[in-house]
Design an enzyme around this catalytic site. Structure first.
Site, short mmCIF file in Angstrom:
data_model
loop_
_atom_site.label_atom_id
_atom_site.label_comp_id
_atom_site.label_asym_id
_atom_site.label_seq_id
_atom_site.Cartn_x
_atom_site.Cartn_y
_atom_site.Cartn_z
N ASP A 70 0.94 -1.34 0.04
CA ASP A 70 -0.04 0.16 -0.07
C ASP A 70 0.80 1.21 -0.06
O ASP A 70 2.02 1.31 0.68
CB ASP A 70 -0.97 0.12 1.21
CG ASP A 70 -2.10 1.02 1.07
OD1 ASP A 70 -2.10 1.52 0.05
OD2 ASP A 70 -2.54 1.22 2.37
N SER A 125 -12.07 4.68 6.29
CA SER A 125 -12.33 4.91 7.58
C SER A 125 -13.14 6.23 7.96
O SER A 125 -12.53 7.16 7.74
CB SER A 125 -11.12 4.87 8.41
OG SER A 125 -10.34 3.43 8.52
#
Length: 294
Positions: free
Chosen positions: A82, A220
């Site tokens: 990532d 999130s």
């Protein structure tokens, strides 16, 4: 089930109009907890590693146990790098056994982003490793530390300045040959300092143009209804980290505050925090619609 890359996983998600949850896992406990939740939900899943957790000799150790978890899982598991910016390190991760990588050139000028992304794709595709890129720039709210290790161009106070431009998308995909593309449509990494505003008209336009699955970073804290609508409008991969950390660390704090003493074995101490983390993973799998898709 063998370790997989993201190609079929995200293509199936785009066809089925659902998304796959992608979860950053800093250690073995987190990786096992996420995979167990995915197996329970019969969902494909993406386990992601951040550069800060892979520095030095930790890369080989982390990759070794992540690959083992993926290979032993009963659901498809991709192991994804990532937000990486250093191309030699990305090559090292590909050589080491990642099934998917992200080159994050989002803070670079467009032509440099295209050139460097193309370089990563050319190397990765030799080994059947899929590549994610980012066009536009997803900024930061409040984060524990930099996710990409690069100088920030913006703050979350002005995210609209860095939205993905539809006029650039088709050319970027054609010239780089990326397998999926992270788009900036109003989300932010970390904890939000303002309620996010998702530009759905922009997302719909991008989805009509893109020939590859699209990725949303900053999942999130984004309200559920906005995530559902984003998935309905083409998002096929949703990145989650901060909510997992909040659940784990909040529960860990409670456990420590109520403990009679601090000589607690980690195995015992982490049971409730890991259960809290797993519940976030289950909720996100249900939210993006990937349960039962394995």
């Amino acid at each position: 089930m063998p370790l997989v890359n993201m190609k079929k996983m995200l293509t199936d998600a785009r066809t089925g109009k659902y998304a796959v949850g992608a979860f950053d896992v800093s250690n073995l406990d987190m990786a096992m907890a996420v995979t167990e939740a995915a197996e329970e939900k019969k969902s494909p899943v993406i386990l992601m590693g951040l550069t800060v957790d892979l520095a030095g000799d930790r890369l080989s150790h982390w990759l070794g146990y992540l690959r083992k978890i993926a290979e032993n899982a009963s659901v498809p598991v991709a192991v994804h790098l990532d937000h990486a910016v250093d191309i030699p390190f990305i090559r090292q991760c590909i050589d080491g056994g990642f099934s998917s990588v992200m080159f994050d050139g989002s803070v670079l000028p467009l032509e440099e982003n295209i050139r460097k992304t193309s370089e990563v794709v050319a190397y990765a595709h030799r080994f059947d490793v899929t590549v994610e890129a980012e066009l536009g720039h997803v900024g930061d709210g409040i984060v524990g530390s930099s996710e990409i290790g690069a100088e920030k161009k913006d703050t979350f106070d002005n995210p609209d300045d860095y939205l993905t431009q539809p006029s650039e998308l088709a050319d970027f995909i054609e010239r780089t040959q990326v397998d999926c593309i992270a788009v900036a449509v109003g989300t932010a990494h970390g904890l939000y300092v303002h309620k996010p505003k998702i530009h759905f008209e922009r997302l719909q336009e991008l989805n009509a143009i893109s020939t590859v699955p699209m990725v949303m970073h900053g999942g999130s804290g984004t309200p559920d209804e906005l995530i559902r609508k984003s998935v309905a409008n083409g998002i096929c991969k949703l990145n989650i980290f901060s909510e997992m950390l909040t659940a784990f660390n909040g529960t860990l704090k409670e456990e420590l505050q109520t403990a009679e003493h601090l000589a607690i074995w980690p195995h015992q101490l982490y049971q409730k925090p890991l259960a809290a983390l797993q519940e976030i993973v289950r909720q996100k799998i249900d939210l993006v619609g990937s349960a039962g898709k394995a």
